[in-house]
Scaffold this motif. Structure first.
Motif: not given
Length: 63
Positions: A10-20, A22-34
């Motif tokens: 999921l994290l290495n796919g075509q969906i951006t951290a922003y999209q993930i 917004k959809a999951t209500n998770l911090n975008i900066n945290m997702l970008q660090k993963y």
């Protein structure tokens, strides 16, 4: 681990951290660090992993 593998896909796919985020209500900066490897997926909280795994499953159903 199977769940970790799906989260990595999921994290290495075509969906951006922003999209993930917004959809999951998770911090975008945290997702970008993963995504960049600044944080290890194996150290992710269970709550975060559950949200990402559920989102991964939901996106697979839509495909």
């Amino acid at each position: 681990m199977i769940i970790q593998h799906h989260i990595e896909k999921l994290l290495n796919g075509q969906i951006t951290a922003y999209q993930i985020g917004k959809a999951t209500n998770l911090n975008i900066n945290m997702l970008q660090k993963y995504i960049t490897g600044d944080r290890k997926i194996e150290n992710m909280t269970l709550k975060t992993a559950e949200k990402l795994y559920k989102y991964y499953i939901d996106t697979q159903k839509e495909s």
